[in-house]
Design an enzyme around this catalytic site. Structure first.
Site, PDB file in Angstrom:
ATOM      1  N   SER A  56       1.793   5.411  -5.653  1.00  0.00           N
ATOM      2  CA  SER A  56       2.484   6.696  -5.775  1.00  0.00           C
ATOM      3  C   SER A  56       3.991   6.566  -5.695  1.00  0.00           C
ATOM      4  O   SER A  56       4.722   7.247  -6.421  1.00  0.00           O
ATOM      5  CB  SER A  56       1.987   7.658  -4.694  1.00  0.00           C
ATOM      6  OG  SER A  56       0.599   7.838  -4.773  1.00  0.00           O
ATOM      7  N   HIS A  88       6.562   8.606  -1.167  1.00  0.00           N
ATOM      8  CA  HIS A  88       6.796   9.414  -2.367  1.00  0.00           C
ATOM      9  C   HIS A  88       8.272   9.767  -2.502  1.00  0.00           C
ATOM     10  O   HIS A  88       8.888   9.550  -3.559  1.00  0.00           O
ATOM     11  CB  HIS A  88       5.974  10.705  -2.306  1.00  0.00           C
ATOM     12  CG  HIS A  88       4.502  10.489  -2.424  1.00  0.00           C
ATOM     13  ND1 HIS A  88       3.605  11.535  -2.479  1.00  0.00           N
ATOM     14  CD2 HIS A  88       3.765   9.360  -2.493  1.00  0.00           C
ATOM     15  CE1 HIS A  88       2.391  11.059  -2.581  1.00  0.00           C
ATOM     16  NE2 HIS A  88       2.450   9.733  -2.581  1.00  0.00           N
TER      17      HIS A  88
END
Length: 232
Positions: free
Chosen positions: A130, A188
């Site tokens: 991610s 993230h």
């Protein structure tokens, strides 16, 4: 079998170099996902494809960014990588994109590693692509800010990739500050910041590196100069 292989090879080499790079990354993630399904390999996977800040291992900063254990996690990350990464890889060039993607994976894992001690309860092994994918989305927002995107379940409400990226970053910033455990919010957010920082300040470094390597190769290919003889 030969006809199928030939058709596959033909389709593969018809794709751009950037697209082949992205699909190769998808394939590597799929292979690592498959390895998690083999019980005999679980000790190896837990040691080498999870990043635990307390393990003392550094290479897992990279290997963990190719590791997903749940089908949904893999599908979501790879769908985003293909959707955004192909255009970015074509714009950057396959080699440049690969270096950027691998660096983004390490940077996002490292940020999560360094900031985890601020919340001791969150010092847990981490994995997933991610963070690197967020960097790719950031690159898309920097290179193609007005590109239209839409959610699968809301296709009638398009918005620009820049708007989507800002919303994702705001969500993950709040999640990181409040310590939500829904996703790896620190990784993230850090991946997104890495993408913005790279395209703001660092893209010229790649061009300088390429020019430096080309100049070094050119110097290595030149024949040595003949020695001068002294005039007696």
């Amino acid at each position: 079998a030969k006809r199928t292989a030939a058709a596959f090879a033909d389709q593969w080499y018809r794709k751009s170099a950037g697209a082949r790079c992205v699909y190769t990354l998808v394939g590597l993630n799929a292979v690592v996902f498959g390895m998690w399904r083999i019980p005999r390999l679980l000790p190896l996977m837990a040691r080498s494809f999870l990043h635990d800040p307390r393990s003392g291992l550094s290479y897992t900063l990279l290997t963990s960014s190719f590791s997903q254990r749940e089908v949904g996690h893999l599908v979501f990350n790879m769908f985003a990588l293909v959707s955004f990464g192909t255009s970015v890889a074509d714009a950057m060039g396959a080699e440049h994109f690969l270096a950027f993607y691998l660096s983004a994976g390490v940077a996002s894992s490292l940020a999560s590693h360094l900031l985890a001690p601020l919340r001791p309860a969150l010092i847990l092994p981490s994995l997933g692509a991610s963070g690197a994918v967020y960097s790719v989305i950031a690159a898309t927002a920097m290179l193609f800010p007005d590109a239209q995107v839409a959610l699968i379940f809301l296709p009638f409400m398009p918005f620009t990739v820049s708007q989507a990226f800002k919303a994702l970053m705001a969500y993950d910033l709040v999640g990181a500050v409040l310590g939500w455990r829904t996703f790896g919010h620190i990784a993230h957010f850090s991946g997104g910041l890495f993408g913005v920082a790279y395209f703001t300040w660092c893209t010229g470094a790649w061009s300088e590196l390429v020019r430096g390597i080309a100049a070094a190769r050119l110097r290595a290919q030149r024949p040595p100069a003949a020695p001068r003889r002294a005039i007696e």
